[in-house]
Design an enzyme around this catalytic site. Structure first.
Site, PDB file in Angstrom:
ATOM      1  N   ASP A 191     -72.511  49.396  21.158  1.00 41.99           N
ATOM      2  CA  ASP A 191     -73.840  50.009  21.078  1.00 41.99           C
ATOM      3  C   ASP A 191     -73.920  50.798  19.780  1.00 41.99           C
ATOM      4  O   ASP A 191     -72.984  50.765  18.966  1.00 41.99           O
ATOM      5  CB  ASP A 191     -74.105  50.901  22.313  1.00 41.99           C
ATOM      6  CG  ASP A 191     -75.572  50.845  22.724  1.00 41.99           C
ATOM      7  OD1 ASP A 191     -76.424  51.194  21.893  1.00 41.99           O
ATOM      8  OD2 ASP A 191     -75.861  50.440  23.871  1.00 41.99           O
ATOM      9  N   HIS A 263     -79.471  48.006  19.034  1.00 44.37           N
ATOM     10  CA  HIS A 263     -78.300  48.739  19.556  1.00 44.37           C
ATOM     11  C   HIS A 263     -77.011  48.349  18.829  1.00 44.37           C
ATOM     12  O   HIS A 263     -75.970  48.153  19.460  1.00 44.37           O
ATOM     13  CB  HIS A 263     -78.149  48.501  21.064  1.00 44.37           C
ATOM     14  CG  HIS A 263     -79.149  49.254  21.893  1.00 44.37           C
ATOM     15  ND1 HIS A 263     -79.079  50.616  22.106  1.00 44.37           N
ATOM     16  CD2 HIS A 263     -80.270  48.840  22.543  1.00 44.37           C
ATOM     17  CE1 HIS A 263     -80.097  51.007  22.869  1.00 44.37           C
ATOM     18  NE2 HIS A 263     -80.841  49.950  23.143  1.00 44.37           N
ATOM     19  N   GLU A 326     -84.591  46.546  23.546  1.00 42.16           N
ATOM     20  CA  GLU A 326     -85.039  47.652  22.699  1.00 42.16           C
ATOM     21  C   GLU A 326     -84.806  47.395  21.202  1.00 42.16           C
ATOM     22  O   GLU A 326     -84.005  48.058  20.566  1.00 42.16           O
ATOM     23  CB  GLU A 326     -84.342  48.947  23.140  1.00 42.16           C
ATOM     24  CG  GLU A 326     -84.696  49.311  24.572  1.00 42.16           C
ATOM     25  CD  GLU A 326     -84.024  50.596  25.066  1.00 42.16           C
ATOM     26  OE1 GLU A 326     -84.679  51.329  25.807  1.00 42.16           O
ATOM     27  OE2 GLU A 326     -82.850  50.833  24.741  1.00 42.16           O
ATOM     28  N   PHE A 418     -77.789  54.000  38.034  1.00 39.83           N
ATOM     29  CA  PHE A 418     -76.938  55.047  38.599  1.00 39.83           C
ATOM     30  C   PHE A 418     -76.666  56.168  37.595  1.00 39.83           C
ATOM     31  O   PHE A 418     -75.905  57.084  37.884  1.00 39.83           O
ATOM     32  CB  PHE A 418     -75.633  54.443  39.141  1.00 39.83           C
ATOM     33  CG  PHE A 418     -75.793  53.654  40.427  1.00 39.83           C
ATOM     34  CD1 PHE A 418     -77.040  53.480  41.025  1.00 39.83           C
ATOM     35  CD2 PHE A 418     -74.680  53.098  41.066  1.00 39.83           C
ATOM     36  CE1 PHE A 418     -77.186  52.751  42.209  1.00 39.83           C
ATOM     37  CE2 PHE A 418     -74.807  52.378  42.250  1.00 39.83           C
ATOM     38  CZ  PHE A 418     -76.062  52.208  42.821  1.00 39.83           C
ATOM     39  N   TRP A 467     -75.044  53.785  32.660  1.00 37.01           N
ATOM     40  CA  TRP A 467     -75.106  54.173  31.247  1.00 37.01           C
ATOM     41  C   TRP A 467     -74.469  55.542  31.113  1.00 37.01           C
ATOM     42  O   TRP A 467     -74.660  56.408  31.968  1.00 37.01           O
ATOM     43  CB  TRP A 467     -76.566  54.198  30.774  1.00 37.01           C
ATOM     44  CG  TRP A 467     -77.235  52.856  30.919  1.00 37.01           C
ATOM     45  CD1 TRP A 467     -78.107  52.485  31.888  1.00 37.01           C
ATOM     46  CD2 TRP A 467     -77.057  51.714  30.064  1.00 37.01           C
ATOM     47  NE1 TRP A 467     -78.486  51.168  31.692  1.00 37.01           N
ATOM     48  CE2 TRP A 467     -77.864  50.687  30.583  1.00 37.01           C
ATOM     49  CE3 TRP A 467     -76.298  51.471  28.914  1.00 37.01           C
ATOM     50  CZ2 TRP A 467     -77.933  49.415  29.998  1.00 37.01           C
ATOM     51  CZ3 TRP A 467     -76.360  50.231  28.327  1.00 37.01           C
ATOM     52  CH2 TRP A 467     -77.174  49.211  28.874  1.00 37.01           C
ATOM     53  N   GLU A 469     -74.508  57.997  28.544  1.00 38.12           N
ATOM     54  CA  GLU A 469     -74.897  59.043  27.589  1.00 38.12           C
ATOM     55  C   GLU A 469     -74.449  60.414  28.086  1.00 38.12           C
ATOM     56  O   GLU A 469     -73.934  61.232  27.313  1.00 38.12           O
ATOM     57  CB  GLU A 469     -76.416  59.063  27.396  1.00 38.12           C
ATOM     58  CG  GLU A 469     -76.967  57.910  26.571  1.00 38.12           C
ATOM     59  CD  GLU A 469     -77.446  56.745  27.430  1.00 38.12           C
ATOM     60  OE1 GLU A 469     -76.909  56.558  28.540  1.00 38.12           O
ATOM     61  OE2 GLU A 469     -78.356  56.016  26.987  1.00 38.12           O
TER      62      GLU A 469
HETATM   63  C1  TNX Z   1     -82.141  51.830  28.485  1.00 36.61           C
HETATM   64  S1  TNX Z   1     -81.262  49.398  30.148  1.00 36.61           S
HETATM   65  C2  TNX Z   1     -81.170  51.101  27.837  1.00 36.61           C
HETATM   66  C3  TNX Z   1     -79.876  51.725  27.529  1.00 36.61           C
HETATM   67  C4  TNX Z   1     -79.859  53.190  27.904  1.00 36.61           C
HETATM   68  C5  TNX Z   1     -80.513  53.364  29.251  1.00 36.61           C
HETATM   69  C6  TNX Z   1     -80.480  54.752  29.798  1.00 36.61           C
HETATM   70  C7  TNX Z   1     -81.264  48.902  28.696  1.00 36.61           C
HETATM   71  C8  TNX Z   1     -81.270  47.472  28.564  1.00 36.61           C
HETATM   72  N1  TNX Z   1     -81.287  49.759  27.644  1.00 36.61           N
HETATM   73  O1  TNX Z   1     -79.566  51.541  26.178  1.00 36.61           O
HETATM   74  O2  TNX Z   1     -78.545  53.639  27.936  1.00 36.61           O
HETATM   75  O3  TNX Z   1     -81.872  52.967  29.160  1.00 36.61           O
HETATM   76  O4  TNX Z   1     -80.911  54.799  31.136  1.00 36.61           O
END
Ligand code: TNX
Length: 599
Positions: A191, A263, A326, A418, A467, A469
């Site tokens: 990422d 990403h 994204e 989660f 995820w 973070e």
């Molecule tokens: C969206 S789910 C993202 C992640 C982030 C997450 C946080 C997805 C395909 N992309 O890069 O970590 O939201 O909830």
């Protein structure tokens, strides 16, 4: 345990809906027929098995030794035996699917039948019938079980890019999945904030990309505050092979994810030529969506094909996750190369530019005999029929995919994230946002109701995403996934007609104890306070905790309750003043504490 439970039930009468269950199996099997009597583990037992069940025998043997100091004799001739068998072709036409098993427990024998995966799941059921304490002499109840899953993709995802988790923890994660019959481990390896897998052809990916100089403190985006603490770490190819093997023994397929074309800032920090322009990129220290993306040139595509050739040789499963989520337009909008590419290939939109990138990668992956899976954005610019779609921005992506004839895995944020908060308690440890309590996870049905029978064949199942973070330790991962992962396992495995939330809650207590015995952390559910108005300005207060064995302590003076505070044994009658100040905590037998709740 039972007596105390019944006592609680009588005392708190009005509030309890939880009923302890005799066979506390999670996920609930297709069919459990109770028997009479028990199989006794106080005497020597032996394990006999067909050749294909060799690894299962080994797994069971090691588990019994580790938790109960029971040392069965493999292949011995004793009367009391556990038999792990392939289904007989003529006699067992009941067993038709790969993950299906039968488990039959009598006074003399335990017989598990199925394919090697099926028997592995039968073993997990058997282990749940054993006590949740490390004793070497115990009995388990006789019964007959027949079981198979509702969905074939029963997944958990783990983001090891935002924070790095050790090989040892990843193995523990795999074990935790296996206990609950989950079979797809989606391993998020790259990422913006870190590249975590060794690629021999491009050593800078890990030399530079696996190190971030610091991380944003909590949610201090603007003004930005960094914690001045580096985060680094990556998995060598040798370690990856070891983990793949470890997972295979537990019938878990690993789906590696290499993010592209968004990403990807950690890769770009290592090799700036992967971007369309600029050369001063760093491994990102913030969360969110960065503007910089991979440039869709043939050199970059070639670079990523080279990466994938190493990934493909490490992971035997059929799916390669190529990300695709994204992807902001900004970087491409300012690029001459992208403008030329759009002109040359007649691409009208940036979604089509992304599709152009993904389609080339897909051709390569297919040429190596594998399939791509990607986040639902990859549907937007057009994607081939052989791509599998991971529906995360709601369920629409999955529905659209299935209607077009693409396979889909459901992972909508509302039910499957989660990293979202488990409660609205102000004391809840930091989470990314959102609100996903246990009952909401349990209420999820991965099969969208608007699909025809044919279309619904494309819904492979679902998975939860973790995820990281705001999660930097294994302990916190466990806190975030338990007990929610238990609800997910039932959503994915159990037949719809056998699903019942309060019945599930009644089976949970045993699992809190099993988690404890297995050295796994979990979130102790908050005390639930219910208030009924009575005559004369008085209130009747009932308190309960989903962890029924926990003791509830409370205070009425505004101080924080501890184990020495008053114990809740029966409904209280309080004045309005006392009611306002009521605070409660649940403390389990092993000393784990819930968050304090204020009325
Ligand atoms: C969206 S789910 C993202 C992640 C982030 C997450 C946080 C997805 C395909 N992309 O890069 O970590 O939201 O909830």
């Amino acid at each position: 345990m039972k007596l105390k439970f019944i006592l609680c039930l009588l005392l708190s009468g009005i509030f309890f809906q939880i009923k302890a269950q005799q066979y506390s199996i999670i996920p609930q099997p297709v069919m459990v027929i109770p028997g009479t009597g028990t199989f006794d583990f106080s005497y020597s037992v032996n394990i006999v098995f067909d050749k294909e069940q060799n690894e299962n025998a080994d797994y069971l043997n090691q588990y019994l030794a580790k938790y109960y100091s029971v040392r069965p004799i493999l292949g011995g001739g004793m009367k009391k035996k556990i038999a792990l068998r392939n289904p007989g072709i003529q006699t067992d036409n009941l067993i038709q699917h790969d993950d299906e098993y039968t488990l039959s427990i009598t006074g003399d024998s335990i017989i598990i039948k199925g394919s090697s995966a099926g028997v592995f799941y039968g073993i997990q059921t058997l282990l749940q019938l054993m006590p949740a304490e490390k004793i070497s002499s115990f009995q388990i109840p006789c019964c007959d079980i027949h079981d198979y899953p509702r969905f074939s993709w029963r997944g958990m995802h783990l983001d090891c890019a935002r924070h790095f988790f050790s090989v040892e923890f990843v193995k523990k994660y795999i074990d935790m999945m296996a206990y609950y019959k989950l079979n797809m481990f989606h391993w998020h390896l790259t990422d913006d904030q870190g590249w975590r897998i060794e690629i021999k052809q491009y050593p800078l990916l890990t030399q530079i990309g696996s190190y971030r100089k610091e991380t944003m403190v909590e949610k201090n985006f603007d003004p930005y505050i960094g914690d001045k603490t580096p985060v680094d770490g990556f998995y060598t190819q040798e370690q990856v092979k070891e983990i793949v093997q470890y997972a295979a023994k537990r019938h878990i397929t690993i789906v590696p994810e290499i993010e592209m074309p968004g990403h990807s800032q950690a890769a770009i920090a290592a090799y700036p030529e992967l971007a369309c322009y600029g050369n001063n990129y760093e491994v990102w220290t913030k969360w969110g969506v960065t503007n910089v993306t991979l440039c869709p040139t043939s050199d970059v595509i070639q670079f990523y094909e080279n990466i994938l050739s190493e990934i493909i040789s490490l992971f035997p499963g059929k799916y390669i996750h190529i990300g695709g989520d994204e992807v902001p337009d900004d970087h491409w909008k300012n690029s001459k190369q992208v403008a030329e590419l759009m002109h040359e290939k007649n691409l009208q939109t940036y979604a089509q530019v992304e599709a152009y990138f993904i389609n080339q990668i897909e051709q390569y992956v297919i040429s190596k005999g594998k399939k791509i899976i990607g986040w639902d954005e990859i549907l937007e610019g057009g994607v081939s029929q052989s791509a599998t779609i991971m529906s995360w921005r709601g369920t629409e992506g999955g529905v659209a995919a299935a209607k077009k004839g693409n396979d889909a895995v459901m992972t909508p944020g509302k039910y499957c994230y989660f990293d979202h908060c488990q409660s609205q308690n102000p004391l809840e440890p930091i989470c990314i946002g959102g609100y996903l309590p246990l009952d909401t996870v349990y209420s999820y049905d991965p099969m969208p109701s608007q699909l025809s029978a044919d279309e619904s064949m494309h819904i492979l199942g679902a998975q939860a995403n973790v995820w990281t973070e705001y999660i930097s330790t294994g302990d916190k991962i466990e806190y975030m996934i338990f007990p929610r992962m238990l609800a997910l396992s039932e959503v994915l495995w159990t037949q719809k007609k056998n699903m019942d939330y309060w019945n599930f809650i009644g089976r949970l207590e045993k699992h809190f104890e099993l988690l404890n015995m297995r050295g796994i952390n979990y979130r102790v559910p908050d005390v639930k306070i219910e208030v009924r108005t009575m005559d004369g300005n008085k209130f009747m207060i009932g308190m309960s905790c989903i962890e029924t064995d926990a003791m509830i302590h409370y205070t009425l003076d505004g101080s924080n309750p501890t184990e020495t505070s008053l114990s809740y044994l029966e409904p209280l009658t309080l004045t309005a003043e006392e009611c306002k100040k009521l605070k409660a905590i649940a403390i389990t037998k092993s000393g784990k504490r819930s968050l304090i709740i204020s009325n």
